[in-house]
Write a protein that holds these residues in place. Structure first.
Motif, PDB file in Angstrom:
ATOM      1  N   SER A  44       6.798  -0.754   7.490  1.00 16.06           N
ATOM      2  CA  SER A  44       6.690   0.484   6.713  1.00 16.06           C
ATOM      3  C   SER A  44       8.032   0.952   6.166  1.00 16.06           C
ATOM      4  CB  SER A  44       6.057   1.573   7.575  1.00 16.06           C
ATOM      5  OG  SER A  44       4.731   1.207   7.915  1.00 16.06           O
ATOM      6  N   SER A  66      -3.980   8.253   6.342  1.00 14.99           N
ATOM      7  CA  SER A  66      -3.202   7.557   5.309  1.00 14.99           C
ATOM      8  C   SER A  66      -1.707   7.809   5.442  1.00 14.99           C
ATOM      9  CB  SER A  66      -3.676   7.985   3.917  1.00 14.99           C
ATOM     10  OG  SER A  66      -3.449   9.371   3.721  1.00 14.99           O
ATOM     11  N   ALA A  73      -5.526  -2.273   6.166  1.00 16.82           N
ATOM     12  CA  ALA A  73      -4.219  -2.829   6.539  1.00 16.82           C
ATOM     13  C   ALA A  73      -4.108  -4.351   6.384  1.00 16.82           C
ATOM     14  CB  ALA A  73      -3.863  -2.405   7.963  1.00 16.82           C
ATOM     15  N   PHE A 130      -1.083   3.880   9.182  1.00 11.32           N
ATOM     16  CA  PHE A 130      -0.629   2.567   8.698  1.00 11.32           C
ATOM     17  C   PHE A 130       0.734   2.128   9.247  1.00 11.32           C
ATOM     18  CE2 PHE A 130      -3.871   3.762   5.603  1.00 11.32           C
ATOM     19  CZ  PHE A 130      -4.612   2.580   5.537  1.00 11.32           C
ATOM     20  N   LEU A 177       0.866  -1.179   0.000  1.00  9.80           N
ATOM     21  CA  LEU A 177       0.000   0.000   0.000  1.00  9.80           C
ATOM     22  C   LEU A 177       0.900   1.226   0.000  1.00  9.80           C
ATOM     23  CD1 LEU A 177      -2.885   1.182   0.234  1.00  9.80           C
ATOM     24  CD2 LEU A 177      -2.602   1.109   2.732  1.00  9.80           C
ATOM     25  N   TYR A 227       3.570  -1.176   3.941  1.00 11.21           N
ATOM     26  CA  TYR A 227       3.121   0.187   3.632  1.00 11.21           C
ATOM     27  C   TYR A 227       4.346   0.994   3.202  1.00 11.21           C
ATOM     28  CZ  TYR A 227       1.777   5.058   4.704  1.00 11.21           C
ATOM     29  OH  TYR A 227       1.546   6.416   4.646  1.00 11.21           O
ATOM     30  N   ASN A 241       5.444   4.984   2.294  1.00  9.44           N
ATOM     31  CA  ASN A 241       5.066   6.393   2.220  1.00  9.44           C
ATOM     32  C   ASN A 241       6.037   7.110   1.295  1.00  9.44           C
ATOM     33  OD1 ASN A 241       4.197   8.999   2.512  1.00  9.44           O
ATOM     34  ND2 ASN A 241       4.004   8.903   4.737  1.00  9.44           N
TER      35      ASN A 241
END
Length: 407
Positions: free
Chosen positions: A170, A160, A140, A164, A17, A146, A148
């Motif tokens: 991440s 958002s 999730a 997450f 994501l 995830y 960014n």
């Protein structure tokens, strides 16, 4: 350097994501192509080429504003930059979105609907509260990781961006990685020679705060724009005030007068102010006036004058690093681009570390045919760039760092 993991650390064959910032000008209901699409395409392409299943989130505008719209058009523009299909689903975390995510194959890319159409997204709350929202708790479990990549929105406490990383492994995308490194350089790097900062734009409150915060990091400031006029006012000149129907100066003067006067008092030797200003003459052409000859402000000043442009060149050329925040004039009008373009040309010709910040100023590079490769970094961030320069923490970066520390 930030202590976060990057997509280099991502396990193979992941369902990912990815948060981008594709917020764009909207004309006739359609998003306009801009530098953000091209930058984020690098991260998306790299993830898809590696065989990950790539699901994208982004925002556009705010509820109640004219630019608050669907991301359907954004998917088409992004696909052109990525060089592969970007599917779109008009849903963010409902059944339709979940079905589209589930159907995704290796190397395929899907863009979800505008995150700001979700009630959970916008209220500024702690990452812990955002992690408990239905938005985060529903999406999730569909993912292994995830990413960014939305550095330009990293100053926001939105679901958002900060929810997450508390519930998924991440990572930082390429834009997040390169923007963070360049924009924090003023605080983290040691430079051998002088450090110069070019300060302009219309949001004087922002840049005056930056000047105050960077007091010991910057050897000289070259001023223009609204901030430059307000400093001229503090120096005793009858400028830096509203005329006609403008409302750029008086409110910002009232808000920042004490800080401007103290910065000027303490660092006056490091601050270069315009010695002439440009305005629209009676014949519609560019006209200039020496600051010393101004008895009363009767016209709006739209650029620094040619004497100032010439004076700003030498200090830039002898700098080891130059940071730009804000344009020196209304460069969108060719008549009043001399200050902004003159400074950018001087930087481009100089072998220095250079960061041009803020979406508006970076647009001048494109508009006037300068080569982006002549600058160390051209930032697509506004608010996050200001935060980085002043040393304020960025919430979305902090949660990425915490996620890396927890692994």
């Amino acid at each position: 350097m930030a202590e976060f993991d990057t997509i280099d650390d991502l396990p193979a064959d992941s369902r990912v994501l990815v948060r981008l910032d594709l917020n764009s000008p909207i004309e006739d209901g359609k998003p306009q192509d801009n530098r953000r699409f091209d930058r984020h395409a690098e991260t998306v392409r790299e993830l898809a080429d590696a065989g990950h299943r790539v699901v994208l989130m982004a925002h556009q505008g705010r509820p109640g504003r004219d630019d608050f719209t669907s991301l359907a058009g954004h998917a088409e523009i992004l696909a052109d930059h990525v060089g592969r299909d970007v599917a779109f689903v008009a849903d963010t975390y409902g059944d339709e979105a979940l079905a589209a995510i589930d159907a995704l194959g290796a190397g395929e890319v899907l863009l979800l609907e505008n995150t700001r159409m979700c009630d959970d997204e916008l209220p500024e709350e702690s990452p812990e509260e955002k992690a408990e929202t239905e938005f985060v708790r529903t999406l999730a479990p569909e993912f292994d990781a995830y990413v960014n990549d939305a550095y330009s929105a990293a100053h926001r406490l939105h679901a958002s961006l900060v929810g997450f990383p508390l519930v998924l492994p991440s990572y930082a995308g390429r834009v997040m990685e390169t923007e963070y490194e360049a924009n924090t350089a003023i605080a983290t790097r040691e430079f051998d020679g002088p450090v110069t900062m070019v300060v302009g734009g219309t949001k004087a409150t922002d840049v005056i705060g930056v000047m105050d915060a960077l007091d010991e990091k910057v050897d000289r400031f070259l001023l223009g724009g609204v901030a430059g006029e307000l400093f001229l006012r503090a120096a005793g000149h009858p400028v830096g005030r509203d005329v006609g129907d403008t409302d750029l100066f008086d409110e910002q003067w009232a808000e920042n007068r004490e800080l401007i006067e103290s910065v000027l008092d303490e660092r006056g030797d490091a601050i270069r102010l315009a010695t002439d200003l440009a305005y629209e003459g009676s014949d519609g052409d560019r006209a200039e006036v020496a600051v010393e000859d101004i008895d009363e402000k009767t016209a709006g000043y739209l650029d620094v004058g040619s004497e100032t442009v010439a004076a700003y060149g030498p200090p830039i050329r002898e700098s080891d690093a130059v940071f730009v925040k804000g344009a020196l004039g209304v460069f969108e009008d060719e008549r009043f681009a001399d200050g902004t373009v003159g400074v950018l040309e001087a930087i481009a010709e100089t072998d220095c570390f250079s960061v041009v910040g803020g979406g508006d100023t970076s647009r001048a590079i494109e508009m006037y045919g300068l080569d982006e490769g002549d600058f160390s970094h051209v930032s697509i961030a506004g608010g996050a760039y200001i935060r980085a320069l002043t040393g304020e923490p960025l919430p979305a970066v902090k949660v990425l760092e915490a996620a890396a520390a927890d692994r």
